[in-house]
Design a protein around this motif. Structure first.
Motif, PDB file in Angstrom:
ATOM      1  N   ARG A 263       9.196  -0.760   0.776  1.00 10.36           N
ATOM      2  CA  ARG A 263       7.756  -0.804   0.502  1.00 10.36           C
ATOM      3  C   ARG A 263       7.380   0.484  -0.238  1.00 10.36           C
ATOM      4  NH1 ARG A 263       4.550  -0.026   5.539  1.00 10.36           N
ATOM      5  NH2 ARG A 263       4.640  -2.238   5.930  1.00 10.36           N
ATOM      6  N   PRO A 264       6.703   0.355  -1.392  1.00 14.03           N
ATOM      7  CA  PRO A 264       6.359   1.563  -2.150  1.00 14.03           C
ATOM      8  C   PRO A 264       5.327   2.426  -1.425  1.00 14.03           C
ATOM      9  CG  PRO A 264       5.252  -0.348  -3.089  1.00 14.03           C
ATOM     10  CD  PRO A 264       6.176  -0.867  -2.021  1.00 14.03           C
ATOM     11  N   LYS A 265       5.507   3.744  -1.465  1.00 12.11           N
ATOM     12  CA  LYS A 265       4.513   4.664  -0.897  1.00 12.11           C
ATOM     13  C   LYS A 265       3.304   4.737  -1.832  1.00 12.11           C
ATOM     14  CE  LYS A 265       7.039   6.675   2.499  1.00 12.11           C
ATOM     15  NZ  LYS A 265       6.682   7.115   3.813  1.00 12.11           N
ATOM     16  N   LYS A 266       3.552   4.565  -3.139  1.00 12.65           N
ATOM     17  CA  LYS A 266       2.485   4.514  -4.141  1.00 12.65           C
ATOM     18  C   LYS A 266       2.751   3.305  -5.016  1.00 12.65           C
ATOM     19  CE  LYS A 266       1.781   9.488  -4.608  1.00 12.65           C
ATOM     20  NZ  LYS A 266       2.015  10.648  -5.467  1.00 12.65           N
ATOM     21  N   GLY A 267       1.692   2.641  -5.429  1.00 17.73           N
ATOM     22  CA  GLY A 267       1.864   1.477  -6.298  1.00 17.73           C
ATOM     23  C   GLY A 267       2.082   0.198  -5.508  1.00 17.73           C
ATOM     24  N   ASN A 268       2.438  -0.862  -6.219  1.00 16.78           N
ATOM     25  CA  ASN A 268       2.551  -2.190  -5.615  1.00 16.78           C
ATOM     26  C   ASN A 268       3.908  -2.845  -5.782  1.00 16.78           C
ATOM     27  OD1 ASN A 268      -0.086  -2.207  -4.677  1.00 16.78           O
ATOM     28  ND2 ASN A 268      -0.894  -2.969  -6.613  1.00 16.78           N
ATOM     29  N   THR A 269       4.887  -2.145  -6.347  1.00 18.32           N
ATOM     30  CA  THR A 269       6.162  -2.802  -6.618  1.00 18.32           C
ATOM     31  C   THR A 269       7.168  -2.549  -5.495  1.00 18.32           C
ATOM     32  OG1 THR A 269       5.762  -2.657  -8.987  1.00 18.32           O
ATOM     33  CG2 THR A 269       8.023  -3.085  -8.291  1.00 18.32           C
ATOM     34  N   TYR A 270       7.394  -3.599  -4.714  1.00 18.57           N
ATOM     35  CA  TYR A 270       8.430  -3.576  -3.677  1.00 18.57           C
ATOM     36  C   TYR A 270       9.795  -3.694  -4.352  1.00 18.57           C
ATOM     37  CZ  TYR A 270       5.076  -4.459   0.114  1.00 18.57           C
ATOM     38  OH  TYR A 270       4.063  -4.370   1.030  1.00 18.57           O
ATOM     39  N   ILE A 271      10.833  -3.235  -3.634  1.00 16.17           N
ATOM     40  CA  ILE A 271      12.195  -3.431  -4.117  1.00 16.17           C
ATOM     41  C   ILE A 271      12.999  -4.116  -3.021  1.00 16.17           C
ATOM     42  CG2 ILE A 271      14.351  -2.318  -4.811  1.00 16.17           C
ATOM     43  CD1 ILE A 271      12.730  -0.247  -6.258  1.00 16.17           C
ATOM     44  N   VAL A 272      13.644  -5.216  -3.409  1.00 10.32           N
ATOM     45  CA  VAL A 272      14.609  -5.885  -2.541  1.00 10.32           C
ATOM     46  C   VAL A 272      15.976  -5.503  -3.097  1.00 10.32           C
ATOM     47  CG1 VAL A 272      15.443  -8.071  -1.637  1.00 10.32           C
ATOM     48  CG2 VAL A 272      13.002  -7.782  -2.135  1.00 10.32           C
TER      49      VAL A 272
ATOM     50  N   PHE B 195      12.615  15.079  -4.907  1.00 12.17           N
ATOM     51  CA  PHE B 195      12.454  14.809  -6.332  1.00 12.17           C
ATOM     52  C   PHE B 195      11.058  15.216  -6.815  1.00 12.17           C
ATOM     53  CE2 PHE B 195      15.475  11.131  -5.361  1.00 12.17           C
ATOM     54  CZ  PHE B 195      16.599  11.893  -5.652  1.00 12.17           C
ATOM     55  N   ALA B 196      11.008  15.947  -7.923  1.00 14.99           N
ATOM     56  CA  ALA B 196       9.727  16.322  -8.523  1.00 14.99           C
ATOM     57  C   ALA B 196       9.047  15.089  -9.119  1.00 14.99           C
ATOM     58  CB  ALA B 196       9.938  17.382  -9.596  1.00 14.99           C
ATOM     59  N   SER B 197       9.822  14.232  -9.745  1.00 12.19           N
ATOM     60  CA  SER B 197       9.243  13.008 -10.331  1.00 12.19           C
ATOM     61  C   SER B 197      10.104  11.813  -9.939  1.00 12.19           C
ATOM     62  CB  SER B 197       9.155  13.124 -11.856  1.00 12.19           C
ATOM     63  OG  SER B 197      10.448  13.299 -12.407  1.00 12.19           O
ATOM     64  N   GLY B 198       9.955  11.409  -8.710  1.00  9.21           N
ATOM     65  CA  GLY B 198      10.717  10.276  -8.211  1.00  9.21           C
ATOM     66  C   GLY B 198       9.806   9.236  -7.596  1.00  9.21           C
ATOM     67  N   ARG B 199      10.419   8.254  -6.975  1.00 11.63           N
ATOM     68  CA  ARG B 199       9.688   7.190  -6.305  1.00 11.63           C
ATOM     69  C   ARG B 199      10.081   7.204  -4.829  1.00 11.63           C
ATOM     70  NH1 ARG B 199      11.993   5.988 -10.691  1.00 11.63           N
ATOM     71  NH2 ARG B 199      13.609   4.588  -9.976  1.00 11.63           N
ATOM     72  N   ALA B 200       9.085   6.994  -3.966  1.00  9.90           N
ATOM     73  CA  ALA B 200       9.320   7.018  -2.522  1.00  9.90           C
ATOM     74  C   ALA B 200       8.958   5.663  -1.926  1.00  9.90           C
ATOM     75  CB  ALA B 200       8.482   8.114  -1.865  1.00  9.90           C
ATOM     76  N   TYR B 201       9.761   5.225  -0.958  1.00  5.92           N
ATOM     77  CA  TYR B 201       9.593   3.919  -0.319  1.00  5.92           C
ATOM     78  C   TYR B 201       9.796   4.066   1.172  1.00  5.92           C
ATOM     79  CZ  TYR B 201      10.418   2.341  -5.077  1.00  5.92           C
ATOM     80  OH  TYR B 201      10.338   2.157  -6.434  1.00  5.92           O
TER      81      TYR B 201
END
Length: 165
Positions: free
Chosen positions: A106-115, A46-52
């Protein structure tokens, strides 16, 4: 193992499986927004996605069902405590009727975890919320002040899976 997700229009996102036939994509809809999710190793496509990073993984994500994501902003100094709390928890959600998958991301960037939990149906999730196991897993819930290591109030997003086949 990592998890990757991005949002966009269904028309744009539905082209991904043709471009990347080796990846199992999971498409989800929340009102007018579409989210696509996949798991793997290596760099995100993804060019603009979120990685965990997937810290805890139970069950198998499926292309049908109902997904609930608890988005929990955690301060840097509280991350170890937060993660340890999940690693110590009893795995009682997995025994609930309709349970399909659980991921602690666990987020690779930032502080927001996802359960993230996935259920066969929204009704199965609602039954879980009414269960004794839920009350035990969320002791204190309600309007109790969040732990000090939470940067902000957690928020929940929910999705219905879109079967692209």
């Amino acid at each position: 193992m990592n998890a990757y997700m991005t949002n966009g229009t269904l028309d744009f996102l539905k082209k991904l499986p043709d471009k990347h036939p080796d990846i199992d994509f999971y498409f989800m809809r929340e009102s007018a927004s579409t989210l696509v999710y996949y798991e793997g190793n290596g760099k995100s496509i993804f060019a603009s996605g979120r990685a965990y990073e997937i810290l805890i993984e139970n069950g198998t994500v499926r292309s049908e069902g109902f997904v609930v994501m608890n988005n929990i902003p955690v301060a840097d100094e509280g991350k170890a405590t937060f993660e340890d709390k999940f690693k110590q928890r009893q795995q009682n959600v997995e025994s609930m009727p309709g349970f399909q998958a659980f991921r602690l991301l666990r987020p690779k960037k930032g502080n927001t975890y996802i359960v993230m939990t996935q259920w066969a149906s929204k009704a199965d999730f609602e039954n879980w919320k009414k269960s004794d196991q839920f009350k035990q897993a969320h002791q204190g819930g309600g309007d109790v002040k969040p732990p000090a290591y939470f940067l902000d109030r957690p928020f929940v997003t929910s999705y219905h899976m879109i079967d692209m086949d």
